[in-house]
Write a protein that holds these residues in place. Structure first.
Motif, PDB file in Angstrom:
ATOM      1  N   VAL A  34      80.809  37.720  41.220  1.00  0.00           N
ATOM      2  CA  VAL A  34      82.236  37.405  41.291  1.00  0.00           C
ATOM      3  C   VAL A  34      83.049  38.645  41.633  1.00  0.00           C
ATOM      4  CG1 VAL A  34      84.216  36.591  39.966  1.00  0.00           C
ATOM      5  CG2 VAL A  34      81.994  35.463  39.699  1.00  0.00           C
ATOM      6  N   VAL A  35      82.732  39.771  41.001  1.00  0.00           N
ATOM      7  CA  VAL A  35      83.441  41.022  41.293  1.00  0.00           C
ATOM      8  C   VAL A  35      83.221  41.432  42.741  1.00  0.00           C
ATOM      9  CG1 VAL A  35      83.498  43.495  40.783  1.00  0.00           C
ATOM     10  CG2 VAL A  35      83.452  41.842  38.923  1.00  0.00           C
ATOM     11  N   GLY A  36      82.001  41.270  43.233  1.00  0.00           N
ATOM     12  CA  GLY A  36      81.718  41.618  44.628  1.00  0.00           C
ATOM     13  C   GLY A  36      82.499  40.757  45.605  1.00  0.00           C
ATOM     14  N   ILE A  37      82.578  39.456  45.328  1.00  0.00           N
ATOM     15  CA  ILE A  37      83.349  38.567  46.213  1.00  0.00           C
ATOM     16  C   ILE A  37      84.823  38.947  46.183  1.00  0.00           C
ATOM     17  CG2 ILE A  37      84.115  36.181  46.523  1.00  0.00           C
ATOM     18  CD1 ILE A  37      81.388  35.274  45.525  1.00  0.00           C
ATOM     19  N   ALA A  38      85.352  39.203  44.986  1.00  0.00           N
ATOM     20  CA  ALA A  38      86.770  39.591  44.891  1.00  0.00           C
ATOM     21  C   ALA A  38      87.017  40.925  45.582  1.00  0.00           C
ATOM     22  CB  ALA A  38      87.176  39.670  43.418  1.00  0.00           C
ATOM     23  N   ALA A  39      86.111  41.871  45.415  1.00  0.00           N
ATOM     24  CA  ALA A  39      86.287  43.188  46.027  1.00  0.00           C
ATOM     25  C   ALA A  39      86.202  43.125  47.547  1.00  0.00           C
ATOM     26  CB  ALA A  39      85.237  44.157  45.490  1.00  0.00           C
ATOM     27  N   SER A  40      85.472  42.152  48.077  1.00  0.00           N
ATOM     28  CA  SER A  40      85.334  42.061  49.536  1.00  0.00           C
ATOM     29  C   SER A  40      86.666  41.739  50.223  1.00  0.00           C
ATOM     30  CB  SER A  40      84.301  40.992  49.889  1.00  0.00           C
ATOM     31  OG  SER A  40      84.763  39.692  49.542  1.00  0.00           O
ATOM     32  N   PHE A  41      87.634  41.235  49.466  1.00  0.00           N
ATOM     33  CA  PHE A  41      88.945  40.925  50.053  1.00  0.00           C
ATOM     34  C   PHE A  41      89.949  42.069  49.869  1.00  0.00           C
ATOM     35  CE2 PHE A  41      87.115  36.727  49.215  1.00  0.00           C
ATOM     36  CZ  PHE A  41      87.317  36.106  50.451  1.00  0.00           C
ATOM     37  N   GLN A  47      83.648  47.189  54.695  1.00  0.00           N
ATOM     38  CA  GLN A  47      82.736  46.051  54.828  1.00  0.00           C
ATOM     39  C   GLN A  47      81.299  46.531  54.683  1.00  0.00           C
ATOM     40  OE1 GLN A  47      83.574  43.281  58.028  1.00  0.00           O
ATOM     41  NE2 GLN A  47      81.396  43.049  58.438  1.00  0.00           N
ATOM     42  N   VAL A  48      80.558  45.869  53.852  1.00  0.00           N
ATOM     43  CA  VAL A  48      79.175  46.253  53.580  1.00  0.00           C
ATOM     44  C   VAL A  48      78.254  45.227  54.229  1.00  0.00           C
ATOM     45  CG1 VAL A  48      77.444  46.679  51.801  1.00  0.00           C
ATOM     46  CG2 VAL A  48      79.829  47.349  51.426  1.00  0.00           C
ATOM     47  N   VAL A  49      77.374  45.706  55.079  1.00  0.00           N
ATOM     48  CA  VAL A  49      76.375  44.841  55.723  1.00  0.00           C
ATOM     49  C   VAL A  49      75.022  45.163  55.116  1.00  0.00           C
ATOM     50  CG1 VAL A  49      75.269  44.171  57.870  1.00  0.00           C
ATOM     51  CG2 VAL A  49      77.711  44.748  57.849  1.00  0.00           C
ATOM     52  N   GLN A 283      78.957  40.678  50.705  1.00  0.00           N
ATOM     53  CA  GLN A 283      78.543  40.217  52.026  1.00  0.00           C
ATOM     54  C   GLN A 283      79.458  39.161  52.626  1.00  0.00           C
ATOM     55  OE1 GLN A 283      75.881  41.945  53.467  1.00  0.00           O
ATOM     56  NE2 GLN A 283      76.375  42.989  51.547  1.00  0.00           N
ATOM     57  N   LEU A 284      80.362  38.611  51.840  1.00  0.00           N
ATOM     58  CA  LEU A 284      81.139  37.453  52.283  1.00  0.00           C
ATOM     59  C   LEU A 284      81.905  37.693  53.584  1.00  0.00           C
ATOM     60  CD1 LEU A 284      81.954  34.565  51.680  1.00  0.00           C
ATOM     61  CD2 LEU A 284      83.819  35.442  50.261  1.00  0.00           C
ATOM     62  N   PRO A 285      82.651  38.790  53.772  1.00  0.00           N
ATOM     63  CA  PRO A 285      83.409  38.952  55.022  1.00  0.00           C
ATOM     64  C   PRO A 285      82.533  38.975  56.264  1.00  0.00           C
ATOM     65  CG  PRO A 285      84.209  40.461  53.347  1.00  0.00           C
ATOM     66  CD  PRO A 285      82.953  39.869  52.817  1.00  0.00           C
ATOM     67  N   SER A 286      81.422  39.724  56.220  1.00  0.00           N
ATOM     68  CA  SER A 286      80.562  39.802  57.413  1.00  0.00           C
ATOM     69  C   SER A 286      79.935  38.455  57.728  1.00  0.00           C
ATOM     70  CB  SER A 286      79.472  40.852  57.200  1.00  0.00           C
ATOM     71  OG  SER A 286      78.650  40.516  56.089  1.00  0.00           O
ATOM     72  N   LEU A 287      79.596  37.684  56.712  1.00  0.00           N
ATOM     73  CA  LEU A 287      79.024  36.366  56.964  1.00  0.00           C
ATOM     74  C   LEU A 287      80.063  35.413  57.544  1.00  0.00           C
ATOM     75  CD1 LEU A 287      76.849  35.916  53.742  1.00  0.00           C
ATOM     76  CD2 LEU A 287      76.094  36.585  56.014  1.00  0.00           C
ATOM     77  N   MET A 288      81.280  35.480  57.073  1.00  0.00           N
ATOM     78  CA  MET A 288      82.337  34.623  57.605  1.00  0.00           C
ATOM     79  C   MET A 288      82.641  34.967  59.068  1.00  0.00           C
ATOM     80  SD  MET A 288      83.124  32.392  55.313  1.00  0.00           S
ATOM     81  CE  MET A 288      81.349  32.383  54.993  1.00  0.00           C
ATOM     82  N   GLN A 289      82.575  36.247  59.393  1.00  0.00           N
ATOM     83  CA  GLN A 289      82.804  36.637  60.790  1.00  0.00           C
ATOM     84  C   GLN A 289      81.729  36.062  61.697  1.00  0.00           C
ATOM     85  OE1 GLN A 289      83.104  40.901  61.020  1.00  0.00           O
ATOM     86  NE2 GLN A 289      84.988  40.990  59.790  1.00  0.00           N
ATOM     87  N   GLY A 290      80.473  36.108  61.235  1.00  0.00           N
ATOM     88  CA  GLY A 290      79.400  35.535  62.040  1.00  0.00           C
ATOM     89  C   GLY A 290      79.533  34.036  62.176  1.00  0.00           C
ATOM     90  N   LEU A 291      79.974  33.370  61.112  1.00  0.00           N
ATOM     91  CA  LEU A 291      80.114  31.917  61.164  1.00  0.00           C
ATOM     92  C   LEU A 291      81.228  31.486  62.109  1.00  0.00           C
ATOM     93  CD1 LEU A 291      79.179  29.212  59.962  1.00  0.00           C
ATOM     94  CD2 LEU A 291      80.899  29.519  58.164  1.00  0.00           C
ATOM     95  N   SER A 292      82.273  32.305  62.240  1.00  0.00           N
ATOM     96  CA  SER A 292      83.402  31.932  63.100  1.00  0.00           C
ATOM     97  C   SER A 292      83.014  31.839  64.569  1.00  0.00           C
ATOM     98  CB  SER A 292      84.533  32.951  62.927  1.00  0.00           C
ATOM     99  OG  SER A 292      84.102  34.245  63.355  1.00  0.00           O
ATOM    100  N   SER A 293      81.929  32.506  64.948  1.00  0.00           N
ATOM    101  CA  SER A 293      81.500  32.453  66.344  1.00  0.00           C
ATOM    102  C   SER A 293      80.567  31.285  66.641  1.00  0.00           C
ATOM    103  CB  SER A 293      80.801  33.771  66.725  1.00  0.00           C
ATOM    104  OG  SER A 293      79.640  33.960  65.921  1.00  0.00           O
TER     105      SER A 293
END
Length: 624
Positions: A34-41, A47-49, A283-293
């Motif tokens: 939960v902390v990781g997801i919140a911190a990703s925003f 951004q951590v890959v 990882q949430l931001p990088s995964l969302m970017q990949g999904l948008s394509s």
């Protein structure tokens, strides 16, 4: 410089969240996700890959080795059938079922890609499940099964994933897949045996704890890398090496080396286990970017993710309960021991996924159709299982009324074992000690194991009369040690002694304080009724035949102590003649003296809240 700062920040975050989780009595892995997801925003957090090689090669081997090293080889071998069923059979079953469902729900992907996704999400994560299982007090049998399953299931899943990726590139028959499984498992076992065979005698020759600890850090990689190089299972190699080296450690390592190694490995495992869950959330931001394509509609991806997650849950329930039912069937005149329905339900619901699932998903070929969708689905399964199953597992355990480990029974067993150990040590002293040895030295040597055994029996025998002798000793000695340490610090500050001398003296005080903190002051059994399992009595004819004599009304008294003017600590009653005497934690040990004089084999505790017997002849515990 920035990398170092972010590493420090990650460690501080892990420690802070773990401390909060302990205070709130919740699971640290869940909070870290939960902390990781919140911190990703948060805008200023980079951004951590997550690179799959970092997890599969850098993090997974030491985690597996640390877990295997601390796993009982005896218990693992005793439950090998159940562990193999879950770590091999269930993983393959889940892989196939999830693969078919993913192929049906996600348009445009080949069946082999669905199978690859099934292999990715098939293995549960050990850390999250066992952390919750131990915290909420699951039965030891359930924890052992979950830990054993987690040691091997990654090997099955990664081998299945490798076969599915090979099938994407060309043709691969079922026979070839089966042969690859056998070669991977067999090769891993051989490599693990070789590594253990090399390290065990080598560690016997090392007497310096620092050297031994440094050497232990190389074991997981020495096992993992060669196994993977010959296309065997590095996971199996690490697990086999860890189980065998850990099993033999008490025979080949010194006590100082074991203490040092254990402390260092606990720190390493703590950081690695918890940082990976923080990384999952980031990882949430990088995964969302990949999904948008990806051209697939969000609704399709959502339905597919829900379908895959439900498939992982239902396959586990189906397999676990089917296996439990088959275990109750008599085969060739024998019936396997099995768990009850509540324990099966707990094992089924404890299938949380973790970082290996996400790392395996990132190894999917870049040219795979809808690869980003598959990776996102794997991420949703990981987070969904952690948050849904992880938060409800404690509630389920309470609703099922599963019994936690009986701390009182463990205290009884510890006291009995220490009694036997003290007897063995004293017997050896009589063999090696001679007239030329100083009598005061022999007396001290005889007294130390007896004191350790007495402290354990005092934890078993709570009378409510107040502080036992061992706890009084610990309290007073800790106060003395605090003053002694202050005196050493004052001497250091005045500069009257070399620093090496100061450090050596402080270390001696620290070691003694650690022994007191971990021994006599322990009170895990304070709220438990002390009993012993009835099954033990069946192995001892004296316990089985002893009559349940009525316990006299209080106050109780030890006639021997009254006659000699001494004070007893706890009382026991002979089940042959009803003689009452003081226990071995008392100074005069009149209950044991009564046995030595009369040969009456069985005594029982007459302390409030205790119902257990002790056979002096067979040295076994039983219920009253």
């Amino acid at each position: 410089m920035q990398v170092a700062l972010w590493l420090v920040a990650a460690v501080l975050c892990v420690v802070a969240v773990a401390a909060l989780a302990e205070r709130w009595r919740t699971s640290a892995p869940l909070l870290l996700v939960v902390v990781g997801i919140a911190a990703s925003f948060v805008p200023f957090i980079p951004q951590v890959v997550l690179e799959p090689e970092v997890v599969l090669i850098g993090i997974l081997p030491p985690l597996l080795y640390g877990a295997a090293y601390n796993t009982s080889f005896i218990d693992f071998r005793a439950r090998k059938g159940t562990i193999a069923s879950l770590s091999v059979g269930l993983v393959i079953f889940t892989t196939v079922v999830v693969g078919v469902i993913a192929w049906w729900l996600i348009p445009g992907i080949p069946l082999a890609a669905g199978i690859a996704l099934g292999a990715v999400v098939a293995p549960p994560d050990a850390v999250a499940a066992t952390a919750i299982a131990k915290r909420v007090g699951m039965p030891i049998s359930v924890v052992q099964v979950l830990e054993g399953e987690s040691l091997v299931n990654d090997a099955t899943a990664l081998t299945a994933l490798r076969a599915a990726i090979a099938a994407l590139a060309g043709s691969l028959t079922v026979l070839e897949v089966g042969l690859e499984f056998l070669l991977a498992a067999g090769g891993g076992i051989v490599i693990g045996l070789i590594v253990a065979g090399l390290y065990i005698p080598l560690r016997r020759k090392i007497s310096t704890p620092a050297f031994d600890t440094a050497l232990s850090f190389t074991v997981p990689y020495v096992a993992f890398v060669p196994a993977e190089a010959i296309h065997a299972s590095g996971v199996v190699a690490v697990v086999v090496a860890g189980l065998l080296i850990g099993h033999r450690a008490p025979l080949v390592q010194s006590g100082a080396a074991r203490l040092t190694t254990d402390a260092n490995w606990r720190t390493v495992a703590f950081l690695l286990e918890n940082i990976v869950f923080l990384l999952i959330g980031l990882q949430l931001p990088s995964l969302m970017q990949g999904l948008s394509s990806d051209p697939l509609p969000v609704a399709t991806v959502t339905i597919a993710a829900i379908g895959v997650y439900l498939a992982t849950v239902t396959t586990r329930f189906t397999w676990v309960f089917a296996g439990g039912g088959l275990a109750r069937v008599t085969w060739f005149g024998r019936r396997r021991t099995t768990m009850d329905a509540g324990e099966l339900a707990a094992v089924s619901w404890a299938g949380m996924r973790g970082v290996v699932t996400l790392a395996a998903a990132l190894t999917l070929p870049l040219a795979l159709p809808h690869r980003e969708v598959l990776v996102v689905i794997a991420f949703i399964v990981v987070v969904g299982s952690l948050l849904l199953q992880g938060t409800t597992l404690p509630w389920l355990v309470r609703r099922l009324h599963l019994q936690p480990p009986d701390r009182a029974e463990l205290a009884l067993q510890e006291a009995a074992l220490l009694d036997a150990v003290a007897a063995a040590g004293c017997a050896r002293l009589e063999e090696v000690g001679g007239p030329s040895d100083p009598p005061e030295v022999l007396a001290r040597l005889r007294q130390r194991p007896v004191e350790r055994s007495n402290a354990a029996w005092e934890l078993v025998a709570r009378s409510g009369r107040g502080e036992t002798p061992s706890r009084a000793y610990a309290r007073l000695r800790l106060a003395m040690l605090a003053s002694e340490r202050t005196a050493v610090i004052e001497a250091r500050d005045h500069g009257g002694y070399p620093d090496e001398v100061i450090r050596r003296v402080i270390r001696q005080l620290d070691v003694e304080e650690g022994m007191l903190d971990g021994g006599a002051v322990d009170d895990d059994t304070a709220d438990s009724e002390l009993t012993a399992p009835e099954a033990v009595a069946g192995r001892c004819p004296h316990l089985s035949s002893a009559l349940p004599l009525p316990v006299p009304d209080p106050p109780h008294a030890c006639a021997g102590c009254i006659a000699e003017g001494t004070q007893w600590v706890h009382l026991r009653m002979c089940l042959t003649c009803a003689q009452i005497g003081c226990c071995d934690s008392s100074e005069r040990r009149h209950a044991t003296g009564h046995f030595e004089q009369t040969g009456h084999p069985v005594m029982r505790s007459i302390e409030p809240g205790e119902s257990w017997r002790w056979c002096y002849v067979d040295r076994l515990l039983g219920s009253d």
